[in-house]
Design a protein around this motif. Structure first.
Motif, PDB file in Angstrom:
ATOM      1  N   UNK A  51       0.840  -1.190   0.000  1.00  0.00           N
ATOM      2  CA  UNK A  51       0.000   0.000   0.000  1.00  0.00           C
ATOM      3  C   UNK A  51       0.875   1.241   0.000  1.00  0.00           C
ATOM      4  N   UNK A  52       0.653   2.127  -0.943  1.00  0.00           N
ATOM      5  CA  UNK A  52       1.406   3.374  -0.974  1.00  0.00           C
ATOM      6  C   UNK A  52       0.832   4.338   0.066  1.00  0.00           C
ATOM      7  N   UNK A  53       1.579   5.412   0.343  1.00  0.00           N
ATOM      8  CA  UNK A  53       1.097   6.426   1.285  1.00  0.00           C
ATOM      9  C   UNK A  53      -0.212   7.024   0.783  1.00  0.00           C
ATOM     10  N   UNK A  54      -0.281   7.295  -0.516  1.00  0.00           N
ATOM     11  CA  UNK A  54      -1.492   7.861  -1.089  1.00  0.00           C
ATOM     12  C   UNK A  54      -2.689   6.935  -0.935  1.00  0.00           C
ATOM     13  N   UNK A  55      -2.477   5.643  -1.156  1.00  0.00           N
ATOM     14  CA  UNK A  55      -3.558   4.676  -1.006  1.00  0.00           C
ATOM     15  C   UNK A  55      -4.003   4.558   0.447  1.00  0.00           C
ATOM     16  N   UNK A  56      -3.048   4.618   1.372  1.00  0.00           N
ATOM     17  CA  UNK A  56      -3.393   4.553   2.796  1.00  0.00           C
ATOM     18  C   UNK A  56      -4.233   5.758   3.201  1.00  0.00           C
ATOM     19  N   UNK A  57      -3.879   6.933   2.698  1.00  0.00           N
ATOM     20  CA  UNK A  57      -4.652   8.144   3.003  1.00  0.00           C
ATOM     21  C   UNK A  57      -6.033   8.100   2.355  1.00  0.00           C
ATOM     22  N   UNK A  58      -6.115   7.511   1.169  1.00  0.00           N
ATOM     23  CA  UNK A  58      -7.424   7.343   0.517  1.00  0.00           C
ATOM     24  C   UNK A  58      -8.316   6.456   1.383  1.00  0.00           C
ATOM     25  N   UNK A  59      -7.767   5.372   1.897  1.00  0.00           N
ATOM     26  CA  UNK A  59      -8.537   4.484   2.769  1.00  0.00           C
ATOM     27  C   UNK A  59      -8.972   5.214   4.038  1.00  0.00           C
ATOM     28  N   UNK A  60      -8.063   6.012   4.609  1.00  0.00           N
ATOM     29  CA  UNK A  60      -8.398   6.758   5.823  1.00  0.00           C
ATOM     30  C   UNK A  60      -9.559   7.709   5.564  1.00  0.00           C
ATOM     31  N   UNK A  61      -9.552   8.348   4.407  1.00  0.00           N
ATOM     32  CA  UNK A  61     -10.635   9.264   4.072  1.00  0.00           C
ATOM     33  C   UNK A  61     -11.971   8.536   3.934  1.00  0.00           C
ATOM     34  N   UNK A  62     -11.927   7.299   3.449  1.00  0.00           N
ATOM     35  CA  UNK A  62     -13.153   6.508   3.364  1.00  0.00           C
ATOM     36  C   UNK A  62     -13.678   6.174   4.761  1.00  0.00           C
ATOM     37  N   UNK A  63     -12.760   5.817   5.678  1.00  0.00           N
ATOM     38  CA  UNK A  63     -13.183   5.568   7.057  1.00  0.00           C
ATOM     39  C   UNK A  63     -13.819   6.826   7.657  1.00  0.00           C
ATOM     40  N   UNK A  64     -13.217   7.980   7.393  1.00  0.00           N
ATOM     41  CA  UNK A  64     -13.757   9.239   7.911  1.00  0.00           C
ATOM     42  C   UNK A  64     -15.143   9.515   7.326  1.00  0.00           C
ATOM     43  N   UNK A  65     -15.297   9.262   6.040  1.00  0.00           N
ATOM     44  CA  UNK A  65     -16.589   9.485   5.396  1.00  0.00           C
ATOM     45  C   UNK A  65     -17.655   8.565   5.996  1.00  0.00           C
ATOM     46  N   UNK A  66     -17.290   7.324   6.275  1.00  0.00           N
ATOM     47  CA  UNK A  66     -18.256   6.342   6.778  1.00  0.00           C
ATOM     48  C   UNK A  66     -18.624   6.613   8.233  1.00  0.00           C
ATOM     49  N   UNK A  67     -17.627   6.903   9.056  1.00  0.00           N
ATOM     50  CA  UNK A  67     -17.860   6.967  10.500  1.00  0.00           C
ATOM     51  C   UNK A  67     -17.987   8.396  11.033  1.00  0.00           C
ATOM     52  N   UNK A  68     -17.649   9.385  10.219  1.00  0.00           N
ATOM     53  CA  UNK A  68     -17.867  10.765  10.610  1.00  0.00           C
ATOM     54  C   UNK A  68     -16.831  11.311  11.570  1.00  0.00           C
ATOM     55  N   UNK A  69     -16.939  12.595  11.859  1.00  0.00           N
ATOM     56  CA  UNK A  69     -15.990  13.277  12.733  1.00  0.00           C
ATOM     57  C   UNK A  69     -16.454  13.318  14.187  1.00  0.00           C
ATOM     58  N   UNK A  70     -17.629  12.760  14.459  1.00  0.00           N
ATOM     59  CA  UNK A  70     -18.136  12.733  15.824  1.00  0.00           C
ATOM     60  C   UNK A  70     -18.772  11.385  16.130  1.00  0.00           C
ATOM     61  N   UNK A  71     -18.601  10.933  17.357  1.00  0.00           N
ATOM     62  CA  UNK A  71     -19.326   9.768  17.833  1.00  0.00           C
ATOM     63  C   UNK A  71     -20.755  10.203  18.182  1.00  0.00           C
ATOM     64  N   UNK A  72     -21.619   9.239  18.430  1.00  0.00           N
ATOM     65  CA  UNK A  72     -23.010   9.548  18.714  1.00  0.00           C
ATOM     66  C   UNK A  72     -23.210  10.495  19.872  1.00  0.00           C
ATOM     67  N   UNK A  73     -22.286  10.449  20.859  1.00  0.00           N
ATOM     68  CA  UNK A  73     -22.420  11.325  22.031  1.00  0.00           C
ATOM     69  C   UNK A  73     -21.779  12.684  21.829  1.00  0.00           C
ATOM     70  N   UNK A  74     -21.307  12.961  20.603  1.00  0.00           N
ATOM     71  CA  UNK A  74     -20.711  14.261  20.311  1.00  0.00           C
ATOM     72  C   UNK A  74     -19.209  14.321  20.495  1.00  0.00           C
ATOM     73  N   UNK A  75     -18.579  13.235  20.967  1.00  0.00           N
ATOM     74  CA  UNK A  75     -17.121  13.212  21.142  1.00  0.00           C
ATOM     75  C   UNK A  75     -16.448  13.242  19.778  1.00  0.00           C
TER      76      UNK A  75
END
Length: 442
Positions: A51-75
């Protein structure tokens, strides 16, 4: 006067200065723009094999898109790649050249087509196969080698996990997060599970069990420290099963010919890809991975910590391997010297000072725009006492970009309050037009 006594006097004087600060100055400080977004949860992704650095960052962005910047309790959740390198990527390019390009000169210089092979072909390969009859054979030959290469890499890592720079960098990052009181979710794919297991073992001795979770995706190791997902037609892990034990299969996926494309619009003929298989919303296993991560995120609890450090615009974290007193020294852009005797600087603070063993020591530059100064910060270490021969590791990280650099040095004789090794020059700049701050470490 002992070091502990001098430190106490310094802390008292700093407190008096803060206490008697005029109310107007305090009000101005409160109005300052905060350059950091405080996050209680760290989502740390350990990438897979090849996995290249670019591919790893692409995957990270997908995780962020799926799970969001906040947990259900606002954390708030902060995402970061814990990158690990795969040895032998040069072999990948060389073998593609030997096994494919030499078959057909029409492909000369087209290295990017190797990625289309791995993802099961593509329009280019379909067109080329019509023009050159040896293309399918060259592709199959290359894929056989590629699968064997991945299996060899993972088998070698599983039998002899590397104690290289990756581990030192990961552990220093964990030390920073732990001393800052973060809740840690580690998510690993493929080869990343070997590094994540090591990170989990290291961190579990330093933080609460409820504050540390690990999710395994296509694990290349039978060792599990949390829920895992493994597809039945993951040919890479199935090949590992022949040479040793691996985790159990949890989900079935369709065969390649009827398999839907993944998040990147591609298919992985080996059934091992993160975006193609394990985060594919059209496959049941994709939904299962998301559910596992959501469950672990929800179960995280803040750790109980005595001396919680602050998150900074950038941080310097110092650790060492054993007993002795090693000191962190920061010369700020204003020339203020921040160390155990003067823990409050013009731009930042030494908020954790360890005098016994291992560390950490922790400096953070302020996130307040009216306090953070532009210019060069020089950062070094000193063997204050009884740390001869110890290996000191210093890591610089920024709020926005994560790890900027990690260096280690073997300490010599004690030098007291004088740094023996200047490790980093950290440059903070500001764009006057946008008001944006940047930080780099050299």
């Amino acid at each position: 006067m002992s070091k502990q006594t001098r430190k106490f006097v310094s802390v008292v004087l700093s407190a008096l200065v803060i206490f008697f600060t005029p109310f107007q100055a305090v009000a101005q400080s409160l109005e300052a723009r905060n350059l950091c977004r405080e996050s209680g949860i760290i989502f740390a992704f350990f990438n897979g094999v090849q996995t290249t650095v670019g591919e790893a960052n692409r995957a990270l962005n997908e995780f962020r898109r799926i799970h969001g910047d906040e947990r259900g309790d606002g954390e708030n959740i902060r995402y970061e790649v814990m990158y690990n390198y795969t040895d032998g990527f040069d072999d990948f390019v060389e073998t593609f050249e030997q096994r494919v390009l030499e078959h057909e000169q029409i492909l000369a210089g087209r290295y990017e087509l190797a990625l289309e092979i791995i993802n099961g072909g593509g329009k280019w390969w379909e067109k080329l196969a019509e023009l050159a009859t040896t293309i399918p054979d060259a592709r199959d030959d290359f894929m056989d080698w590629y699968q064997a290469k991945i299996v060899q890499t993972l088998t070698t890592l599983a039998g002899n996990p590397p104690t290289l720079a990756n581990y030192a960098e990961h552990r220093s990052r964990l030390d920073t997060w732990i001393v800052e009181g973060k809740q840690l979710l580690l998510v690993a794919h493929s080869q990343g599970n070997l590094f994540a297991n090591s990170a989990y073992s290291y961190a579990s001795n330093k933080t609460d069990a409820e504050s540390l979770k690990l999710v395994h995706i296509a694990p290349a190791s039978p060792t599990l420290n949390g829920p895992h997902r493994l597809a039945d037609k993951d040919l890479v892990i199935n090949a590992l099963r022949v040479s040793g034990s691996v985790a159990s299969i949890t989900n079935t996926i369709p065969g390649y010919l009827i398999r839907p494309a993944g998040l990147n619009g591609q298919k992985d003929i080996l059934g091992h890809g993160l975006l193609e298989i394990y985060l594919n919303p059209a496959l049941g296993i994709g939904s299962s991975v998301v559910q596992d991560i959501e469950a672990e995120l929800a179960s995280l609890q803040p750790p109980e910590i005595d001396d919680e450090a602050e998150t900074g615009f950038f941080t310097a974290t110092l650790t060492w391997n054993g007993e002795g007193d090693v000191d962190l020294h920061v010369y700020e852009a204003s020339s203020a010297h921040v160390f155990y005797q003067a823990m409050t600087g013009d731009s930042g603070y030494l908020d954790v000072d360890n005098t016994v063993a291992n560390g950490p020591e922790h400096y953070f530059a302020s996130c307040e725009s009216d306090k953070l100064q532009v210019g060069t910060y020089q950062i070094g270490v000193a063997n204050y006492d009884e740390a001869d021969g110890r290996t000191a590791t210093l890591q610089i990280a920024s709020f926005r970009d994560g790890v900027l650099g990690t260096k280690s040095v073997t300490l010599g004789s004690p030098t007291g309050d004088t740094p023996s090794h200047m490790m980093f020059d950290v440059e903070v700049t500001k764009d006057d037009e946008t008001g944006m701050y940047e930080v780099i470490a050299r």
